[in-house]
Design an enzyme around this catalytic site. Structure first.
Site, PDB file in Angstrom:
ATOM      1  N   CYS A  71       1.099  -1.011   0.216  1.00 30.62           N
ATOM      2  CA  CYS A  71       0.050  -0.079  -0.593  1.00 30.62           C
ATOM      3  C   CYS A  71       0.883   1.173   0.285  1.00 30.62           C
ATOM      4  O   CYS A  71       1.870   1.513   0.534  1.00 30.62           O
ATOM      5  CB  CYS A  71      -1.106  -0.320   1.467  1.00 30.62           C
ATOM      6  SG  CYS A  71      -1.659   1.273   1.553  1.00 30.62           S
ATOM      7  N   CYS A  77       0.150   5.690   7.529  1.00 34.44           N
ATOM      8  CA  CYS A  77      -1.086   5.441   7.812  1.00 34.44           C
ATOM      9  C   CYS A  77      -1.344   4.213   9.190  1.00 34.44           C
ATOM     10  O   CYS A  77      -0.243   3.507   8.740  1.00 34.44           O
ATOM     11  CB  CYS A  77      -2.238   4.907   7.120  1.00 34.44           C
ATOM     12  SG  CYS A  77      -3.841   4.122   7.626  1.00 34.44           S
ATOM     13  N   CYS A  80      -2.698  -0.654   8.474  1.00 34.80           N
ATOM     14  CA  CYS A  80      -1.753  -1.843   8.284  1.00 34.80           C
ATOM     15  C   CYS A  80      -0.355  -2.355   8.716  1.00 34.80           C
ATOM     16  O   CYS A  80       0.543  -2.452   7.976  1.00 34.80           O
ATOM     17  CB  CYS A  80      -2.308  -2.839   6.928  1.00 34.80           C
ATOM     18  SG  CYS A  80      -4.364  -2.284   6.768  1.00 34.80           S
ATOM     19  N   CYS A 172      -8.125   2.923  -0.617  1.00 37.98           N
ATOM     20  CA  CYS A 172      -7.756   1.459   0.877  1.00 37.98           C
ATOM     21  C   CYS A 172      -7.738   0.221   1.067  1.00 37.98           C
ATOM     22  O   CYS A 172      -8.630  -0.159  -0.235  1.00 37.98           O
ATOM     23  CB  CYS A 172      -8.208   2.451   2.107  1.00 37.98           C
ATOM     24  SG  CYS A 172      -8.066   1.353   3.107  1.00 37.98           S
ATOM     25  N   GLN A 295     -19.747  -7.032  13.274  1.00 43.00           N
ATOM     26  CA  GLN A 295     -17.756  -8.009  13.554  1.00 43.00           C
ATOM     27  C   GLN A 295     -17.744  -7.371  12.243  1.00 43.00           C
ATOM     28  O   GLN A 295     -17.992  -7.509  11.206  1.00 43.00           O
ATOM     29  CB  GLN A 295     -17.879  -9.248  13.413  1.00 43.00           C
ATOM     30  CG  GLN A 295     -17.939 -10.198  14.581  1.00 43.00           C
ATOM     31  CD  GLN A 295     -16.883  -9.900  16.043  1.00 43.00           C
ATOM     32  OE1 GLN A 295     -15.628  -9.312  15.176  1.00 43.00           O
ATOM     33  NE2 GLN A 295     -17.084 -10.336  17.135  1.00 43.00           N
ATOM     34  N   TYR A 324     -22.381 -10.411  26.892  1.00 43.88           N
ATOM     35  CA  TYR A 324     -21.781  -9.488  26.081  1.00 43.88           C
ATOM     36  C   TYR A 324     -21.955  -9.606  24.473  1.00 43.88           C
ATOM     37  O   TYR A 324     -21.342 -10.012  24.106  1.00 43.88           O
ATOM     38  CB  TYR A 324     -20.344  -9.465  26.233  1.00 43.88           C
ATOM     39  CG  TYR A 324     -19.850  -9.242  28.110  1.00 43.88           C
ATOM     40  CD1 TYR A 324     -19.826  -8.132  28.052  1.00 43.88           C
ATOM     41  CD2 TYR A 324     -18.916 -10.282  28.096  1.00 43.88           C
ATOM     42  CE1 TYR A 324     -19.137  -7.668  29.038  1.00 43.88           C
ATOM     43  CE2 TYR A 324     -19.172 -10.256  29.600  1.00 43.88           C
ATOM     44  CZ  TYR A 324     -19.047  -8.757  29.956  1.00 43.88           C
ATOM     45  OH  TYR A 324     -18.342  -8.974  31.332  1.00 43.88           O
ATOM     46  N   ASP A 394     -17.849 -12.850  25.738  1.00 42.33           N
ATOM     47  CA  ASP A 394     -16.986 -12.257  24.103  1.00 42.33           C
ATOM     48  C   ASP A 394     -17.190 -10.952  25.170  1.00 42.33           C
ATOM     49  O   ASP A 394     -17.677 -10.337  24.208  1.00 42.33           O
ATOM     50  CB  ASP A 394     -18.570 -12.118  23.018  1.00 42.33           C
ATOM     51  CG  ASP A 394     -16.970 -11.639  22.345  1.00 42.33           C
ATOM     52  OD1 ASP A 394     -16.543 -11.648  22.502  1.00 42.33           O
ATOM     53  OD2 ASP A 394     -17.810 -11.637  20.659  1.00 42.33           O
ATOM     54  N   CYS A 421     -11.137 -10.571  21.488  1.00 40.45           N
ATOM     55  CA  CYS A 421     -10.256  -9.986  21.435  1.00 40.45           C
ATOM     56  C   CYS A 421      -8.854  -9.612  22.080  1.00 40.45           C
ATOM     57  O   CYS A 421      -7.822  -8.856  21.331  1.00 40.45           O
ATOM     58  CB  CYS A 421     -10.750  -8.747  20.894  1.00 40.45           C
ATOM     59  SG  CYS A 421     -10.812  -7.882  21.330  1.00 40.45           S
TER      60      CYS A 421
HETATM   61  C1  LIG Z   1     -16.844  -7.687  21.021  1.00 46.53           C
HETATM   62  S1  LIG Z   1     -18.370  -7.255  21.821  1.00 46.53           S
HETATM   63  C2  LIG Z   1     -18.752  -8.636  21.886  1.00 46.53           C
HETATM   64  C3  LIG Z   1     -19.860  -8.517  20.675  1.00 46.53           C
HETATM   65  C4  LIG Z   1     -20.874 -10.008  20.136  1.00 46.53           C
HETATM   66  N1  LIG Z   1     -20.800 -11.171  20.681  1.00 46.53           N
HETATM   67  C5  LIG Z   1     -20.767 -10.420  18.741  1.00 46.53           C
HETATM   68  O1  LIG Z   1     -20.126 -10.893  18.107  1.00 46.53           O
HETATM   69  O2  LIG Z   1     -21.299  -9.692  17.830  1.00 46.53           O
HETATM   70  C6  LIG Z   1     -17.967  -6.697  23.584  1.00 46.53           C
HETATM   71  C7  LIG Z   1     -19.893  -6.155  24.061  1.00 46.53           C
HETATM   72  O3  LIG Z   1     -19.609  -5.885  25.586  1.00 46.53           O
HETATM   73  C8  LIG Z   1     -20.875  -5.105  25.193  1.00 46.53           C
HETATM   74  N2  LIG Z   1     -20.547  -4.669  26.510  1.00 46.53           N
HETATM   75  C9  LIG Z   1     -19.428  -3.748  27.563  1.00 46.53           C
HETATM   76  N3  LIG Z   1     -19.490  -3.876  28.543  1.00 46.53           N
HETATM   77  C10 LIG Z   1     -20.261  -4.462  29.177  1.00 46.53           C
HETATM   78  C11 LIG Z   1     -21.233  -3.926  30.336  1.00 46.53           C
HETATM   79  N4  LIG Z   1     -20.352  -4.384  31.081  1.00 46.53           N
HETATM   80  N5  LIG Z   1     -21.988  -5.104  30.587  1.00 46.53           N
HETATM   81  C12 LIG Z   1     -22.731  -5.197  29.400  1.00 46.53           C
HETATM   82  N6  LIG Z   1     -22.377  -5.274  27.947  1.00 46.53           N
HETATM   83  C13 LIG Z   1     -20.985  -4.948  27.513  1.00 46.53           C
HETATM   84  C14 LIG Z   1     -20.248  -3.565  24.348  1.00 46.53           C
HETATM   85  O4  LIG Z   1     -22.039  -3.340  23.918  1.00 46.53           O
HETATM   86  C15 LIG Z   1     -20.420  -5.334  22.890  1.00 46.53           C
HETATM   87  O5  LIG Z   1     -21.339  -5.119  22.540  1.00 46.53           O
END
Ligand SMILES: C[S@@+](CC[C@H](N)C(=O)[O-])C[C@H]1O[C@@H](n2cnc3c(N)ncnc32)[C@H](O)[C@@H]1O
Length: 468
Positions: A71, A77, A80, A172, A295, A324, A394, A421
């Site tokens: 790139c 930037c 990447c 990009c 995602q 989450y 998650d 992540c």
């Molecule tokens: C990594 S994302 C998970 C997304 C989902 N599992 C997906 O694959 O699309 C983490 C999520 O946790 C939520 N989150 C962060 N802190 C939180 C909390 N204290 N209580 C509840 N949810 C929370 C965020 O809003 C976000 O949607």
């Protein structure tokens, strides 16, 4: 030590967050934007008693593992940062990060950490990009040295660690379909029409931000943020996009007079087309509005969810908690194989999307609740619903709040599938869960080629569960 130049520093290996490690007089030195095998001169930017941070100012010997970045914006930037490393090695390094974090932080018995699941598409894999308009374009050293006058308006990405400088992006490699065409055409139009680009210091200027979202079947959403409430300028801009790009599925705009670019709390106006786009996964349809989380790598998201579902080992009899849950994508993805799935998430509009997605897909065994995890997931919640047979969690990069981890220990679900992540916080949480759980499987997944980011799925099983 600050500003001292360390000469002929041999770069040994990758550490966390994409930094590499060398040693100087027995002390660890972290260096950015280099590759294992390089020999560099590096200037110290931060000195501590146990380690130093440095930036490479000259590469004396290039690592044989280096490849040429593809790139033109690589280097200035922030997008990447690993383009100088072949994809095969990127995958090895990402897996190694998971190994290192789990050995260093979790310190529990581990199964073999599987080779990372790589991405088929290592370019044009993102479904969302966020471009900023600025009247303060980043100039390269050559441009400054030339003494010539350059156009200072720009539309592109922030220079790393510079909130006020924007790299003017011509192409990009992260997002396919119409993304490059829309961005470049809008910039050219704005320049020709002399529309003002945003000044982040003065907080003035009409054109502020452009978000482009896309789906695997080439639906496109374009959202323009304006920094001034100028109906004529807004109309001119939106009319141009509508006429020039009839392929845009959802054309939206926002007037944002706040200090920051986030628009979760602002009204989004529909200019043309629909107010959403729809991504499809295994026949399930997920509605994506301008404020919805999804995602950012749709293809690899499916791989991630497949691993998650496989680790959960569902038979149709289980109560699953999806912690989450975001817009309920995992919950709805595994619902067919479970008795019921309960998703919890603190962003209320995401929960509304999750419910709508379930409805649209005829899924009737999911329930969704909005609230802070450590408040919602308590004993009365569990008593009201069934206790979980499987917990899928998650969390965001910071990992789980300790109260949530303690609650999971108390609940003692036979299985926990932990998607993350950030393997460092995941390893920290796994160390706590190890009081009652054994780590059975670890599977890294690559969601972000050309970057150091790594996603990781861990299966934990309750100790002695079969004996009970
Ligand atoms: C990594 S994302 C998970 C997304 C989902 N599992 C997906 O694959 O699309 C983490 C999520 O946790 C939520 N989150 C962060 N802190 C939180 C909390 N204290 N209580 C509840 N949810 C929370 C965020 O809003 C976000 O949607």
């Amino acid at each position: 030590m600050k500003n001292k130049v360390l000469q002929n520093l041999k770069i040994e290996r990758i550490a966390t967050e994409g930094k590499c490690v060398g040693h100087y007089e027995g002390k660890v030195v972290f260096v950015s934007n280099v590759a294992p095998g390089d020999v560099v001169d590096a200037r110290v930017t931060r000195g501590r008693s146990s380690f130093m941070e440095a930036e490479a100012i000259e590469i004396r010997e290039y690592s044989p593992d280096r490849v040429s970045p593809f790139c033109e914006h690589y280097g200035s930037c922030g997008g990447c940062k690993w383009q100088h490393i072949s994809y095969e090695l990127q995958m090895d390094y990402k897996r190694q990060q998971v190994v290192d974090q789990f050995q260093r932080i979790a310190k529990v018995p581990l199964p073999e950490i599987m080779p990372i699941i790589g991405a088929k598409d290592t370019r044009y894999y993102r479904n969302k990009l966020d471009f900023t308009f600025s009247n303060n374009r980043w100039l390269t050293r050559e441009e400054i040295d030339s003494g010539a006058d350059f156009e200072r308006n720009a539309l592109g990405f922030h220079v790393p660690k510079r909130f006020d400088k924007i790299v003017d992006i011509q192409h990009c490699y992260l997002q396919g379909s119409l993304s490059n065409e829309i961005r470049n055409a809008l910039r050219d139009f704005a320049l020709a029409e002399q529309l003002s680009f945003y000044d982040i210091i003065q907080q003035t200027g009409l054109l502020r931000n452009l978000v482009i979202r896309s789906t695997l079947d080439d639906q496109v959403m374009a959202i323009v943020q304006f920094g001034e409430d100028d109906p004529a300028g807004i109309e001119k801009t939106m009319q141009f996009l509508k006429e020039q790009f009839p392929g845009i599925t959802s054309l939206l705009y926002i007037v944002n007079l706040k200090k920051n670019e986030t628009f979760q709390d602002l009204d989004v106006h529909l200019y043309a087309g629909k107010d959403h786009i729809v991504e499809t996964m295994e026949g399930l349809r997920f509605k994506i509005g301008p404020k919805s989380f999804y995602q950012t790598n749709s293809r690899q998201a499916q791989r991630l969810y497949e691993v998650t579902r496989e680790f959960a080992g569902l038979t149709g009899e289980e109560t699953v908690y999806d912690l989450y849950t975001g817009t309920g994508t995992i919950a709805n993805f595994v619902a067919k194989q479970a008795k019921q799935v309960i998703g919890i998430e603190y962003v209320a509009p995401a929960i509304a999307d999750a419910k709508e997605n379930a409805l649209q897909n005829g899924i009737t065994n999911t329930l969704f609740y909005a609230g802070d995890m450590k408040e919602v997931l308590n004993e009365s919640f569990v008593a009201e619903h069934q206790p979980p047979d499987v917990v899928i969690t998650d969390p965001p990069r910071a990992g789980m709040h300790e109260d949530v981890t303690r609650m999971l220990l108390m609940l003692g679900a036979p299985k926990i599938v932990y998607v993350s992540c950030n393997p460092a916080t995941q390893a920290r949480d796994v160390a706590l869960l190890a009081e009652r759980y054994e780590v059975r499987r670890i599977q890294p997944v690559d969601m972000f080629p050309q970057t150091y980011h790594v996603e990781n799925v861990v299966l934990l099983e309750l100790k002695n569960h079969d004996d009970q």
